[in-house]
Write a protein that holds these residues in place. Sequence first.
Motif, PDB file in Angstrom:
ATOM      1  N   ILE A 342       0.867  -1.176   0.000  1.00 31.49           N
ATOM      2  CA  ILE A 342       0.000   0.000   0.000  1.00 31.49           C
ATOM      3  C   ILE A 342       0.907   1.230   0.000  1.00 31.49           C
ATOM      4  O   ILE A 342       1.964   1.225   0.648  1.00 31.49           O
ATOM      5  N   ILE A 343       0.493   2.261  -0.757  1.00 33.13           N
ATOM      6  CA  ILE A 343       1.193   3.542  -0.682  1.00 33.13           C
ATOM      7  C   ILE A 343       0.213   4.509  -0.023  1.00 33.13           C
ATOM      8  O   ILE A 343      -0.863   4.791  -0.575  1.00 33.13           O
ATOM      9  N   THR A 344       0.547   4.950   1.161  1.00 35.95           N
ATOM     10  CA  THR A 344      -0.356   5.828   1.901  1.00 35.95           C
ATOM     11  C   THR A 344       0.429   6.625   2.928  1.00 35.95           C
ATOM     12  O   THR A 344       1.512   6.212   3.352  1.00 35.95           O
ATOM     13  N   SER A 345      -0.139   7.776   3.309  1.00 36.42           N
ATOM     14  CA  SER A 345       0.474   8.488   4.427  1.00 36.42           C
ATOM     15  C   SER A 345      -0.502   8.534   5.600  1.00 36.42           C
ATOM     16  O   SER A 345      -0.276   9.223   6.580  1.00 36.42           O
ATOM     17  N   LYS A 346      -1.583   7.742   5.507  1.00 36.62           N
ATOM     18  CA  LYS A 346      -2.559   7.722   6.602  1.00 36.62           C
ATOM     19  C   LYS A 346      -2.318   6.476   7.465  1.00 36.62           C
ATOM     20  O   LYS A 346      -2.399   5.341   6.994  1.00 36.62           O
ATOM     21  N   TYR A 347      -2.054   6.718   8.729  1.00 40.20           N
ATOM     22  CA  TYR A 347      -1.723   5.646   9.679  1.00 40.20           C
ATOM     23  C   TYR A 347      -2.777   4.535   9.705  1.00 40.20           C
ATOM     24  O   TYR A 347      -2.457   3.346   9.584  1.00 40.20           O
ATOM     25  N   GLU A 348      -4.051   4.907   9.841  1.00 40.67           N
ATOM     26  CA  GLU A 348      -5.103   3.888   9.967  1.00 40.67           C
ATOM     27  C   GLU A 348      -5.165   2.994   8.729  1.00 40.67           C
ATOM     28  O   GLU A 348      -5.422   1.799   8.843  1.00 40.67           O
ATOM     29  N   ASN A 349      -4.960   3.579   7.574  1.00 36.18           N
ATOM     30  CA  ASN A 349      -5.022   2.775   6.353  1.00 36.18           C
ATOM     31  C   ASN A 349      -3.825   1.826   6.236  1.00 36.18           C
ATOM     32  O   ASN A 349      -3.961   0.686   5.800  1.00 36.18           O
ATOM     33  N   ALA A 350      -2.665   2.318   6.648  1.00 31.38           N
ATOM     34  CA  ALA A 350      -1.474   1.462   6.648  1.00 31.38           C
ATOM     35  C   ALA A 350      -1.716   0.251   7.556  1.00 31.38           C
ATOM     36  O   ALA A 350      -1.467  -0.898   7.164  1.00 31.38           O
ATOM     37  N   MET A 351      -2.225   0.501   8.764  1.00 27.43           N
ATOM     38  CA  MET A 351      -2.424  -0.593   9.719  1.00 27.43           C
ATOM     39  C   MET A 351      -3.511  -1.556   9.239  1.00 27.43           C
ATOM     40  O   MET A 351      -3.399  -2.762   9.388  1.00 27.43           O
ATOM     41  N   LYS A 352      -4.563  -1.008   8.668  1.00 19.21           N
ATOM     42  CA  LYS A 352      -5.654  -1.850   8.164  1.00 19.21           C
ATOM     43  C   LYS A 352      -5.138  -2.783   7.065  1.00 19.21           C
ATOM     44  O   LYS A 352      -5.447  -3.970   7.039  1.00 19.21           O
ATOM     45  N   PHE A 353      -4.349  -2.226   6.161  1.00 18.56           N
ATOM     46  CA  PHE A 353      -3.794  -3.010   5.054  1.00 18.56           C
ATOM     47  C   PHE A 353      -2.883  -4.113   5.598  1.00 18.56           C
ATOM     48  O   PHE A 353      -2.986  -5.281   5.217  1.00 18.56           O
ATOM     49  N   LEU A 354      -2.005  -3.751   6.525  1.00 18.31           N
ATOM     50  CA  LEU A 354      -1.098  -4.738   7.132  1.00 18.31           C
ATOM     51  C   LEU A 354      -1.888  -5.860   7.810  1.00 18.31           C
ATOM     52  O   LEU A 354      -1.528  -7.029   7.725  1.00 18.31           O
TER      53      LEU A 354
ATOM     54  N   ILE B 406       5.452  -8.278   7.978  1.00 18.61           N
ATOM     55  CA  ILE B 406       4.910  -6.930   7.816  1.00 18.61           C
ATOM     56  C   ILE B 406       6.108  -5.999   7.668  1.00 18.61           C
ATOM     57  O   ILE B 406       7.053  -6.059   8.452  1.00 18.61           O
ATOM     58  N   ILE B 407       6.068  -5.181   6.623  1.00 22.85           N
ATOM     59  CA  ILE B 407       7.249  -4.383   6.297  1.00 22.85           C
ATOM     60  C   ILE B 407       6.883  -2.899   6.262  1.00 22.85           C
ATOM     61  O   ILE B 407       5.993  -2.492   5.518  1.00 22.85           O
ATOM     62  N   PHE B 408       7.578  -2.133   7.091  1.00 22.69           N
ATOM     63  CA  PHE B 408       7.328  -0.699   7.202  1.00 22.69           C
ATOM     64  C   PHE B 408       8.403   0.059   6.431  1.00 22.69           C
ATOM     65  O   PHE B 408       9.582  -0.010   6.781  1.00 22.69           O
ATOM     66  N   GLY B 409       7.982   0.770   5.383  1.00 19.08           N
ATOM     67  CA  GLY B 409       8.950   1.492   4.563  1.00 19.08           C
ATOM     68  C   GLY B 409       8.714   2.983   4.586  1.00 19.08           C
ATOM     69  O   GLY B 409       7.796   3.487   5.242  1.00 19.08           O
ATOM     70  N   GLU B 410       9.557   3.689   3.878  1.00 21.14           N
ATOM     71  CA  GLU B 410       9.384   5.136   3.702  1.00 21.14           C
ATOM     72  C   GLU B 410       9.763   5.474   2.272  1.00 21.14           C
ATOM     73  O   GLU B 410      10.464   6.445   2.027  1.00 21.14           O
ATOM     74  N   GLY B 411       9.323   4.604   1.344  1.00 19.92           N
ATOM     75  CA  GLY B 411       9.575   4.832  -0.067  1.00 19.92           C
ATOM     76  C   GLY B 411      10.700   3.992  -0.650  1.00 19.92           C
ATOM     77  O   GLY B 411      11.121   4.215  -1.785  1.00 19.92           O
ATOM     78  N   GLN B 412      11.178   2.989   0.088  1.00 25.17           N
ATOM     79  CA  GLN B 412      12.325   2.209  -0.404  1.00 25.17           C
ATOM     80  C   GLN B 412      12.032   1.488  -1.726  1.00 25.17           C
ATOM     81  O   GLN B 412      10.970   0.895  -1.896  1.00 25.17           O
TER      82      GLN B 412
END
Lengths: 414, 414
Positions: A342-354, B406-412
Amino acid sequence: MKYLEDIGMKARKAATVLNTLKQEEKNQGLRKAANALLTHETKILEANEADIILGKESGMSESLIDRLTLDHERVEGMAKGLLEVVALQDPIGEVMSMTNRPNGLTIGQKRVPIGVIGIIYESRPNVTADAFGLCFKTGNAVILRGGSDALHSNIAIVTIIREALEEAGLPPDAVQLIEDTDREVAREFMRLNKYIDLLIPRGGAGLIQTVVENSTVPVIETGTGNCHVYVDEYADFNMALDIIDNAKTQRLSVCNTCESLVVHSKVADNFIPLVYDRLTQKQIVFRADERARAICNDMEPATEEDYGKEYLDRLISLKVVDSIEEAIEHINFYNTKHSEAIITSKYENAMKFLNEIDAAAVYVNASTRFTDGSEFGFGAEIGISTQKLHARGPMGLLALTSTKYIIFGEGQIR
Amino acid sequence: MKYLEDIGMKARKAATVLNTLKQEEKNQGLRKAANALLTHETKILEANEADIILGKESGMSESLIDRLTLDHERVEGMAKGLLEVVALQDPIGEVMSMTNRPNGLTIGQKRVPIGVIGIIYESRPNVTADAFGLCFKTGNAVILRGGSDALHSNIAIVTIIREALEEAGLPPDAVQLIEDTDREVAREFMRLNKYIDLLIPRGGAGLIQTVVENSTVPVIETGTGNCHVYVDEYADFNMALDIIDNAKTQRLSVCNTCESLVVHSKVADNFIPLVYDRLTQKQIVFRADERARAICNDMEPATEEDYGKEYLDRLISLKVVDSIEEAIEHINFYNTKHSEAIITSKYENAMKFLNEIDAAAVYVNASTRFTDGSEFGFGAEIGISTQKLHARGPMGLLALTSTKYIIFGEGQIR
């Protein structure tokens, strides 16, 4: 089939010896094998030449010939691969937990080899040395069934490794090659559960399907990847473009390549023309739904089949959705449980996707191309599991181990 | 088969909801289900009565009727079982490791439900509630295929649990029963890999064999146990006698019961008459090799088949060996990889046995009867795995989980 029974029995016998080897003995075997591959490079290249001639005669495509071809560099690569495995920590023998029960029994769980591992793979002959290295390091005997196109190369490689093991006083049957490339033999091999503890198919979807359908040996499915990138309504466009470009075009023919885009409708009008421009510059063809085509009508229409496809080619599918929920549902329906981003800058959406995406690797703001043993820090991998049992995602040495309970008593009865 | 496809799709749908439930929501569902079983006891007992009448009409044996029969106590036991699962720690959601890669990517490995689990089992209807409890706690949807003998009982139990879940606002399709007990339906069920992630057969060797032969769904084999006790030349005779007595006679019909003795020749003359006396007092019949029969000629002769057999009966096989190596080889050849014990006071022999025996649980100076989820401290078990992939030995809640990265990125990008 007596031919396979013999191979199975020899593997089992070798496995009981491998089970008792110390780490340094196994490393010694790997070093000797690496050396032998370098020493006998000419033998390997001659055998490979024979495969190539046969391949050309039978009209094999350029790209397949390329996968089949070995040269000085590739032989060196095989030897280097074995030495890299030497450098990895041996997981065998670790006691992961040990507890004392109320009755005084001490129960430990210890990491042990799986035993005998079967690997069925297609043309690339360097898999032969790689698979041996990982299995040997973890104390497993391996039975290889490579593609018939690479038979001479595989025979040469396996023969050289076996001789090196023998010279080191180690069991040569730690690695055996099925030289009879008849399909019936392959089918019987899949039913050799009396001798084989695990079967790993490495290759295209067709091969994997055949193994799953026919095997009585436990199988770990590897490799098929219909990977998605979802561009959320809160995506940074530049980051999304860089990631999609990388995930789709850095390497077309690998399983962690992006095959499908999902774009939120709120950003579709602005984002789709940008991603279309970026990827068409690299000759990628879009197959899209009606909503996307209304924005960018140069795209081909997508069929139902497109959404489920691992193209491994200059094609990408595109779907517009109205919510992250719809995106997750679409991806979970069509994906092969490999890698999704997912490409997002919204925390809730990142967590939901994960949380809600069902896949071996789920990414926030990074390229799906990172799903790989060495990128994950495992040093080497035997494949990428897309199933949920035993191992999921890149499979390093740990995936080639089992456990057993060891119980220390002093006469306890129940 | 549309009937099964529907069940599979419903299970998949329920699984996506279960995946997102919090521990307390799952516990609430389990408590409601436990309550409902107690409230509707009469319904369950009436349905069970119908099964018993049919069983008697078809000439079912006393012991099978006993396994099938439910009463107030057994219904209470089912409810209590569910509440015990409530008390266990939910493993779902745990992040087992999280590392930072040189490129800044943070990669975690998280414990997740497997998804949809199929369970094929024979007569005992209390398995129905037990299996539901463990699967539900770990966020998995379960599809049950019980024995036709217990059909009415199973329908009653599943209906009551489904109603309880519905009342609690939870998806009733978390548990479904295949009510069509046709064999063809069971075979199709084994090939439902599109919807089912894991299939666990619970029952006799025949059932397990059928599932292994036919399933395209990954299978965990459970339960068959041809367990050995090896009496080493350095054994304490009293300890050996107590352990063998317990391992063989405490319960005849379970998988961790001892079915075969192996005795070192140096102690055979003195030990075999003692163990013969001890076990024949409990009506155990010996089937022994020639060397043992030369010492104690009342024993029946053992055939090759005897050494490989899980008797589950008042029978035990006996073999004399000349070394611990021979004992280990004999056991590894004939065992079913379940539980094996050595009785010895010599350190080196204890360690050798622990290292070289290939089984889920290897004991020094303790009874094989301890191989059990609650004895190992897991609280409850879904079965005992005798294979090497995914789970080995008693399977508690952890065995019903998978992982995802689960992978947390910043545009990698790569």
